[in-house]
Design a protein around this motif. Structure first.
Motif, PDB file in Angstrom:
ATOM      1  N   GLY A  33      38.014  19.157   4.813  1.00 51.56           N
ATOM      2  CA  GLY A  33      36.933  19.838   5.488  1.00 51.56           C
ATOM      3  C   GLY A  33      35.567  19.217   5.316  1.00 51.56           C
ATOM      4  N   LYS A  34      35.527  18.063   4.673  1.00 53.46           N
ATOM      5  CA  LYS A  34      34.235  17.408   4.443  1.00 53.46           C
ATOM      6  C   LYS A  34      34.225  16.018   5.059  1.00 53.46           C
ATOM      7  CE  LYS A  34      33.006  19.869   0.214  1.00 53.46           C
ATOM      8  NZ  LYS A  34      32.504  19.734  -1.188  1.00 53.46           N
ATOM      9  N   GLU A  35      33.028  15.476   5.204  1.00 52.75           N
ATOM     10  CA  GLU A  35      32.894  14.139   5.744  1.00 52.75           C
ATOM     11  C   GLU A  35      33.208  13.089   4.672  1.00 52.75           C
ATOM     12  OE1 GLU A  35      29.439  14.949   9.118  1.00 52.75           O
ATOM     13  OE2 GLU A  35      29.016  13.672   7.401  1.00 52.75           O
ATOM     14  N   ARG A  36      33.576  11.915   5.132  1.00 53.07           N
ATOM     15  CA  ARG A  36      33.825  10.815   4.209  1.00 53.07           C
ATOM     16  C   ARG A  36      32.511  10.434   3.531  1.00 53.07           C
ATOM     17  NH1 ARG A  36      37.798   6.108   6.158  1.00 53.07           N
ATOM     18  NH2 ARG A  36      38.824   8.049   6.778  1.00 53.07           N
ATOM     19  N   GLU A  37      32.564  10.231   2.218  1.00 55.73           N
ATOM     20  CA  GLU A  37      31.358   9.910   1.474  1.00 55.73           C
ATOM     21  C   GLU A  37      31.541   8.654   0.632  1.00 55.73           C
ATOM     22  OE1 GLU A  37      30.190  12.907  -1.327  1.00 55.73           O
ATOM     23  OE2 GLU A  37      32.105  12.874  -2.393  1.00 55.73           O
ATOM     24  N   PHE A  38      30.434   7.976   0.450  1.00 57.35           N
ATOM     25  CA  PHE A  38      30.414   6.771  -0.369  1.00 57.35           C
ATOM     26  C   PHE A  38      30.641   7.119  -1.833  1.00 57.35           C
ATOM     27  CE2 PHE A  38      29.200   2.719  -1.914  1.00 57.35           C
ATOM     28  CZ  PHE A  38      28.333   2.917  -2.981  1.00 57.35           C
ATOM     29  N   VAL A  39      31.424   6.290  -2.506  1.00 59.34           N
ATOM     30  CA  VAL A  39      31.675   6.463  -3.932  1.00 59.34           C
ATOM     31  C   VAL A  39      31.100   5.298  -4.726  1.00 59.34           C
ATOM     32  CG1 VAL A  39      33.422   6.639  -5.739  1.00 59.34           C
ATOM     33  CG2 VAL A  39      33.766   7.814  -3.549  1.00 59.34           C
ATOM     34  N   ALA A  40      31.503   4.068  -4.365  1.00 58.91           N
ATOM     35  CA  ALA A  40      31.059   2.898  -5.116  1.00 58.91           C
ATOM     36  C   ALA A  40      31.269   1.650  -4.275  1.00 58.91           C
ATOM     37  CB  ALA A  40      31.824   2.781  -6.429  1.00 58.91           C
ATOM     38  N   SER A  41      30.494   0.625  -4.571  1.00 62.56           N
ATOM     39  CA  SER A  41      30.701  -0.666  -3.920  1.00 62.56           C
ATOM     40  C   SER A  41      30.395  -1.782  -4.897  1.00 62.56           C
ATOM     41  CB  SER A  41      29.827  -0.806  -2.665  1.00 62.56           C
ATOM     42  OG  SER A  41      28.455  -0.821  -3.001  1.00 62.56           O
ATOM     43  N   ILE A  42      30.912  -2.955  -4.576  1.00 62.50           N
ATOM     44  CA  ILE A  42      30.758  -4.113  -5.445  1.00 62.50           C
ATOM     45  C   ILE A  42      30.529  -5.343  -4.591  1.00 62.50           C
ATOM     46  CG2 ILE A  42      33.262  -4.515  -5.540  1.00 62.50           C
ATOM     47  CD1 ILE A  42      32.836  -5.309  -8.520  1.00 62.50           C
ATOM     48  N   SER A  43      29.611  -6.192  -5.033  1.00 66.00           N
ATOM     49  CA  SER A  43      29.312  -7.413  -4.293  1.00 66.00           C
ATOM     50  C   SER A  43      30.458  -8.411  -4.429  1.00 66.00           C
ATOM     51  CB  SER A  43      28.012  -8.031  -4.807  1.00 66.00           C
ATOM     52  OG  SER A  43      28.134  -8.373  -6.187  1.00 66.00           O
TER      53      SER A  43
END
Length: 124
Positions: free
Chosen positions: A42-52
């Motif tokens: 029921g929620k939108e996709r959300e950012f968690v983490a990223s790596i270069s």
């Protein structure tokens, strides 16, 4: 084309840990920015983490900072997300994503390739 396959999700009690893996195939991701997102029911996709691409820089959502750790092994063409001190609100399907364009992507539209997701359920 890059194919991404996540694994490592499951059911865990609050306070527990999981390690998610994202195995890439099709081409090397050594020059790709990589990220993890999640989507709860029921929620939108959300950012968690990223790596270069060279793992020199990492970025986290405030909600997971200090609890989750993103890493990568370019030799294995794999990205990881270590989830510690899990909370019930971390329950979601976790998706791995890749972008050849951005090295510090935190928005879903910046990513070109997505995996099918792996579910994480945290019980209280």
């Amino acid at each position: 084309q890059v194919q991404l396959v996540e694994s490592g999700g499951g059911l865990v009690q609050a306070g527990g840990s999981l390690r998610l893996s994202c195995a890439a195939s099709g081409r090397s991701i050594s020059r790709y920015g990589m990220g993890w997102f999640r989507q709860a029911p029921g929620k939108e996709r959300e950012f968690v983490a990223s790596i270069s691409w060279n793992a020199g820089r990492t970025y986290y959502a405030d909600s997971v900072k200090g609890r989750f750790t993103i890493s990568r092994d370019n030799a294995k063409n794999t990205v990881y997300l270590q989830l510690n001190s899990l909370k019930p609100e971390d329950t979601a399907v976790y998706y791995c994503a890749a972008t050849p364009t951005y090295d510090r992507a935190t928005y879903y539209y910046e990513y070109d390739y997505w995996g099918q997701g792996t579910p994480v359920t945290v019980s209280s």
